[in-house]
Design a protein around this motif. Structure first.
Motif, PDB file in Angstrom:
ATOM      1  N   HIS A   1       2.166 -57.425   3.189  1.00 49.27           N
ATOM      2  CA  HIS A   1       2.526 -58.154   1.726  1.00 49.27           C
ATOM      3  C   HIS A   1       2.935 -59.571   1.899  1.00 49.27           C
ATOM      4  CE1 HIS A   1       2.675 -57.754  -2.655  1.00 49.27           C
ATOM      5  NE2 HIS A   1       3.839 -58.425  -2.451  1.00 49.27           N
ATOM      6  N   LEU A   2       3.605 -59.872   3.016  1.00 42.66           N
ATOM      7  CA  LEU A   2       4.238 -61.262   3.085  1.00 42.66           C
ATOM      8  C   LEU A   2       3.188 -62.274   3.538  1.00 42.66           C
ATOM      9  CD1 LEU A   2       7.480 -60.683   5.594  1.00 42.66           C
ATOM     10  CD2 LEU A   2       7.243 -61.361   3.084  1.00 42.66           C
ATOM     11  N   GLY A   3       1.897 -61.611   3.761  1.00 45.52           N
ATOM     12  CA  GLY A   3       0.715 -62.618   3.875  1.00 45.52           C
ATOM     13  C   GLY A   3       0.337 -63.304   2.495  1.00 45.52           C
ATOM     14  N   SER A   4       0.996 -62.835   1.280  1.00 48.03           N
ATOM     15  CA  SER A   4       0.666 -63.539   0.429  1.00 48.03           C
ATOM     16  C   SER A   4       1.151 -65.127   0.014  1.00 48.03           C
ATOM     17  CB  SER A   4       1.336 -62.938  -0.898  1.00 48.03           C
ATOM     18  OG  SER A   4       0.975 -61.421  -0.987  1.00 48.03           O
ATOM     19  N   PHE A   5       2.031 -65.189   0.999  1.00 47.00           N
ATOM     20  CA  PHE A   5       2.643 -66.620   1.030  1.00 47.00           C
ATOM     21  C   PHE A   5       1.590 -67.235   1.866  1.00 47.00           C
ATOM     22  CE2 PHE A   5       6.538 -64.325   0.428  1.00 47.00           C
ATOM     23  CZ  PHE A   5       7.010 -65.044  -0.752  1.00 47.00           C
ATOM     24  N   ALA A   6       0.928 -66.876   2.677  1.00 46.54           N
ATOM     25  CA  ALA A   6      -0.057 -67.468   3.787  1.00 46.54           C
ATOM     26  C   ALA A   6      -1.289 -67.743   2.887  1.00 46.54           C
ATOM     27  CB  ALA A   6      -0.445 -66.809   4.958  1.00 46.54           C
ATOM     28  N   VAL A   7      -1.645 -66.752   2.085  1.00 44.90           N
ATOM     29  CA  VAL A   7      -2.854 -66.683   1.127  1.00 44.90           C
ATOM     30  C   VAL A   7      -2.771 -67.950   0.225  1.00 44.90           C
ATOM     31  CG1 VAL A   7      -4.147 -65.802  -0.786  1.00 44.90           C
ATOM     32  CG2 VAL A   7      -3.404 -64.307   1.138  1.00 44.90           C
ATOM     33  N   PHE A   8      -1.489 -68.214  -0.407  1.00 45.69           N
ATOM     34  CA  PHE A   8      -1.387 -69.372  -1.184  1.00 45.69           C
ATOM     35  C   PHE A   8      -1.435 -70.830  -0.512  1.00 45.69           C
ATOM     36  CE2 PHE A   8       1.621 -72.521  -2.941  1.00 45.69           C
ATOM     37  CZ  PHE A   8       1.176 -72.884  -3.909  1.00 45.69           C
ATOM     38  N   MET A   9      -0.807 -70.726   0.521  1.00 44.93           N
ATOM     39  CA  MET A   9      -0.552 -71.945   1.370  1.00 44.93           C
ATOM     40  C   MET A   9      -1.885 -72.480   1.927  1.00 44.93           C
ATOM     41  SD  MET A   9       3.157 -71.680   3.454  1.00 44.93           S
ATOM     42  CE  MET A   9       2.630 -70.219   4.395  1.00 44.93           C
ATOM     43  N   LEU A  10      -2.688 -71.536   2.631  1.00 41.56           N
ATOM     44  CA  LEU A  10      -4.025 -71.675   3.080  1.00 41.56           C
ATOM     45  C   LEU A  10      -5.002 -72.063   1.985  1.00 41.56           C
ATOM     46  CD1 LEU A  10      -4.198 -69.006   5.866  1.00 41.56           C
ATOM     47  CD2 LEU A  10      -3.775 -71.424   6.340  1.00 41.56           C
ATOM     48  N   GLY A  11      -4.873 -71.381   0.928  1.00 45.09           N
ATOM     49  CA  GLY A  11      -5.919 -71.582  -0.089  1.00 45.09           C
ATOM     50  C   GLY A  11      -5.616 -73.312  -0.802  1.00 45.09           C
ATOM     51  N   THR A  12      -4.239 -73.535  -0.885  1.00 45.15           N
ATOM     52  CA  THR A  12      -3.918 -74.811  -1.100  1.00 45.15           C
ATOM     53  C   THR A  12      -4.475 -76.123  -0.332  1.00 45.15           C
ATOM     54  OG1 THR A  12      -1.956 -74.173  -2.212  1.00 45.15           O
ATOM     55  CG2 THR A  12      -1.875 -76.447  -1.837  1.00 45.15           C
ATOM     56  N   VAL A  13      -4.446 -75.547   1.189  1.00 47.62           N
ATOM     57  CA  VAL A  13      -4.891 -76.663   1.955  1.00 47.62           C
ATOM     58  C   VAL A  13      -6.352 -76.638   1.801  1.00 47.62           C
ATOM     59  CG1 VAL A  13      -5.126 -77.063   4.308  1.00 47.62           C
ATOM     60  CG2 VAL A  13      -3.010 -76.323   3.621  1.00 47.62           C
ATOM     61  N   HIS A  14      -6.976 -75.316   1.616  1.00 48.17           N
ATOM     62  CA  HIS A  14      -8.523 -75.662   1.420  1.00 48.17           C
ATOM     63  C   HIS A  14      -9.014 -76.172   0.393  1.00 48.17           C
ATOM     64  CE1 HIS A  14     -12.467 -73.915   1.276  1.00 48.17           C
ATOM     65  NE2 HIS A  14     -12.220 -73.391   0.044  1.00 48.17           N
ATOM     66  N   GLY A  15      -8.115 -76.098  -0.961  1.00 48.95           N
ATOM     67  CA  GLY A  15      -8.384 -76.631  -1.974  1.00 48.95           C
ATOM     68  C   GLY A  15      -8.435 -78.298  -2.040  1.00 48.95           C
ATOM     69  N   LEU A  16      -7.468 -78.767  -1.185  1.00 42.02           N
ATOM     70  CA  LEU A  16      -7.184 -80.222  -1.093  1.00 42.02           C
ATOM     71  C   LEU A  16      -8.074 -80.703  -0.263  1.00 42.02           C
ATOM     72  CD1 LEU A  16      -3.178 -80.190  -1.009  1.00 42.02           C
ATOM     73  CD2 LEU A  16      -4.763 -80.823  -2.807  1.00 42.02           C
ATOM     74  N   SER A  17      -8.441 -80.153   0.775  1.00 38.80           N
ATOM     75  CA  SER A  17      -9.480 -80.598   1.845  1.00 38.80           C
ATOM     76  C   SER A  17     -10.991 -80.525   1.562  1.00 38.80           C
ATOM     77  CB  SER A  17      -9.065 -79.889   3.352  1.00 38.80           C
ATOM     78  OG  SER A  17      -9.108 -78.551   3.158  1.00 38.80           O
ATOM     79  N   ALA A  18     -11.296 -79.389   0.820  1.00 39.43           N
ATOM     80  CA  ALA A  18     -12.636 -79.274   0.669  1.00 39.43           C
ATOM     81  C   ALA A  18     -13.214 -78.957  -0.863  1.00 39.43           C
ATOM     82  CB  ALA A  18     -12.950 -77.674   1.222  1.00 39.43           C
ATOM     83  N   GLY A  19     -12.045 -78.998  -1.602  1.00 41.85           N
ATOM     84  CA  GLY A  19     -12.482 -78.867  -3.024  1.00 41.85           C
ATOM     85  C   GLY A  19     -12.641 -80.246  -3.673  1.00 41.85           C
ATOM     86  N   THR A  20     -14.109 -80.495  -4.309  1.00 40.40           N
ATOM     87  CA  THR A  20     -14.200 -81.611  -4.953  1.00 40.40           C
ATOM     88  C   THR A  20     -13.454 -82.071  -5.937  1.00 40.40           C
ATOM     89  OG1 THR A  20     -15.922 -80.644  -6.262  1.00 40.40           O
ATOM     90  CG2 THR A  20     -16.445 -81.423  -4.166  1.00 40.40           C
TER      91      THR A  20
ATOM     92  N   LEU B   1      -4.527 -67.997  -9.933  1.00 38.20           N
ATOM     93  CA  LEU B   1      -3.879 -66.685 -10.231  1.00 38.20           C
ATOM     94  C   LEU B   1      -3.155 -66.389  -8.665  1.00 38.20           C
ATOM     95  CD1 LEU B   1      -7.385 -64.913 -11.282  1.00 38.20           C
ATOM     96  CD2 LEU B   1      -5.180 -65.043 -12.294  1.00 38.20           C
ATOM     97  N   ALA B   2      -3.571 -66.853  -7.584  1.00 40.44           N
ATOM     98  CA  ALA B   2      -2.694 -66.585  -6.297  1.00 40.44           C
ATOM     99  C   ALA B   2      -1.546 -67.225  -6.447  1.00 40.44           C
ATOM    100  CB  ALA B   2      -3.273 -67.212  -5.234  1.00 40.44           C
ATOM    101  N   ALA B   3      -1.296 -68.579  -7.162  1.00 41.85           N
ATOM    102  CA  ALA B   3      -0.180 -69.283  -7.326  1.00 41.85           C
ATOM    103  C   ALA B   3       0.825 -68.481  -8.399  1.00 41.85           C
ATOM    104  CB  ALA B   3      -0.262 -70.508  -7.754  1.00 41.85           C
ATOM    105  N   ALA B   4      -0.045 -67.729  -9.472  1.00 44.65           N
ATOM    106  CA  ALA B   4       0.658 -67.206 -10.268  1.00 44.65           C
ATOM    107  C   ALA B   4       1.557 -65.808  -9.938  1.00 44.65           C
ATOM    108  CB  ALA B   4      -0.150 -66.925 -11.604  1.00 44.65           C
ATOM    109  N   SER B   5       0.563 -65.148  -9.180  1.00 44.58           N
ATOM    110  CA  SER B   5       1.150 -63.976  -8.385  1.00 44.58           C
ATOM    111  C   SER B   5       2.185 -64.084  -7.465  1.00 44.58           C
ATOM    112  CB  SER B   5      -0.049 -63.249  -7.744  1.00 44.58           C
ATOM    113  OG  SER B   5       0.460 -62.103  -7.192  1.00 44.58           O
ATOM    114  N   VAL B   6       2.232 -65.266  -6.631  1.00 46.16           N
ATOM    115  CA  VAL B   6       3.402 -65.614  -5.850  1.00 46.16           C
ATOM    116  C   VAL B   6       4.615 -66.000  -6.424  1.00 46.16           C
ATOM    117  CG1 VAL B   6       4.114 -66.923  -4.093  1.00 46.16           C
ATOM    118  CG2 VAL B   6       1.884 -66.073  -3.724  1.00 46.16           C
ATOM    119  N   LEU B   7       4.535 -66.538  -7.428  1.00 46.29           N
ATOM    120  CA  LEU B   7       5.577 -67.220  -8.360  1.00 46.29           C
ATOM    121  C   LEU B   7       6.201 -66.092  -9.113  1.00 46.29           C
ATOM    122  CD1 LEU B   7       4.294 -70.632  -9.342  1.00 46.29           C
ATOM    123  CD2 LEU B   7       6.108 -70.181  -7.892  1.00 46.29           C
TER     124      LEU B   7
END
Length: 278
Positions: A124-143, A19-25
């Motif tokens: 509102h520009l923090g939306s980009f950081a939300v997506f990037m940090l969420g991606t790093v979190h998913g790749l490093s912590a997500g099973t 959803l974060a990716a869809a919102s940013v895109l």
């Protein structure tokens, strides 16, 4: 129960990232005019806001399921303060910061009418950081990130965001034109307006049939997505063949809201407008 809560946590995390990716895109597609230059209906911008709000909801589902899970043993402090847990502390910290930023972006969006435009835009520009940090979190912590399809989906989406962001930065920004006001008194009284709208002949009678009314218009910018409403005093004069409409605002003559309207936030000229029902 542990398997259920862990599955809900994994699903909530993946859905919130999507959803974060869809919102940013979607926001980039609107601001870069990939959807065309024509004025767009307001529901397109409402969809962008809806995706952002739904992201926060599923982040709550993700965090709530983790608190209920008995395998990782996370407490309230561990999900709110970075580096306080023992399970992958660095990877979890990325997700905590992304969650805090997502909440900040959503709260300032809800309070947009009560805060300054500069503050809203910067947060509102923090939306980009939300997506990037969420991606790093998913790749490093997500099973689930260990699987090939999920990993390549995250990488491919990140490339799309970077590419569209580059297009957005490279796009020239339009500035609002400088409008000169006519030299009239700062606060003319209503009698002066009526005298201009309803001229009389030597016998004190109206030269033509006249009518005055008030109209409300809603505007939405096709560049930045901002929306606002304005109220105009409108006078109509007719001599039986031609009807002339004059627009007034706060006692001053202004141009018609139907033509040449610029966004008061970004200066863009792709402004959609509609008259509100009386």
């Amino acid at each position: 129960m542990t398997q259920l809560t862990w599955a809900v946590a994994r699903a909530g995390g993946l859905v919130s990232w999507a959803l974060a990716a869809a919102s940013v895109l979607w926001g980039l597609a609107l601001s870069t005019r990939l959807l065309g230059r024509r004025p767009r209906p307001p529901w397109l911008y409402d969809l962008h806001r809806f995706l952002g709000g739904l992201t926060v909801v599923f982040i709550g589902v993700h965090v709530g399921a983790i608190l209920l899970d008995r395998f990782v043993h996370f407490g309230l402090i561990q999900v709110l303060v970075p580096f306080t847990g023992t399970w992958h502390p660095t990877a979890v910290a990325w997700g905590i910061v992304a969650m805090d930023l997502a909440v900040a972006v959503e709260v300032t969006s809800l309070l947009r009418s009560r805060i300054s435009t500069r503050v809203w835009r910067r947060v509102h520009l923090g939306s980009f950081a939300v997506f990037m940090l969420g991606t790093v979190h998913g790749l490093s912590a997500g099973t689930d990130a260990l699987s090939g399809p999920t990993r390549w989906l995250m990488v491919g989406t990140s490339v799309m965001v970077v590419a569209m962001t580059a297009v957005r930065i490279a796009s020239p920004r339009r500035t609002a034109p400088t409008l000169r006001r006519a030299r009239v008194p700062a606060r003319p009284d209503r009698s002066a307006i009526r005298a201009a709208a309803f001229p009389r002949d030597g016998r004190g009678k109206n030269q033509a049939m006249n009518q005055a009314e008030r109209e409300d218009y809603e505007f939405s910018c096709g560049d930045c997505g901002s929306s606002w409403t304005e109220t105009y005093d409108v006078t109509l004069r007719t001599d039986g063949t031609v009807v002339t409409r004059s627009f007034w605002k706060e006692g001053l003559p202004v141009t018609s809201p139907l033509f040449g309207k610029a966004c008061r936030l970004c200066g863009g000229h792709v402004v959609n407008r509609r008259r509100l029902a009386a």
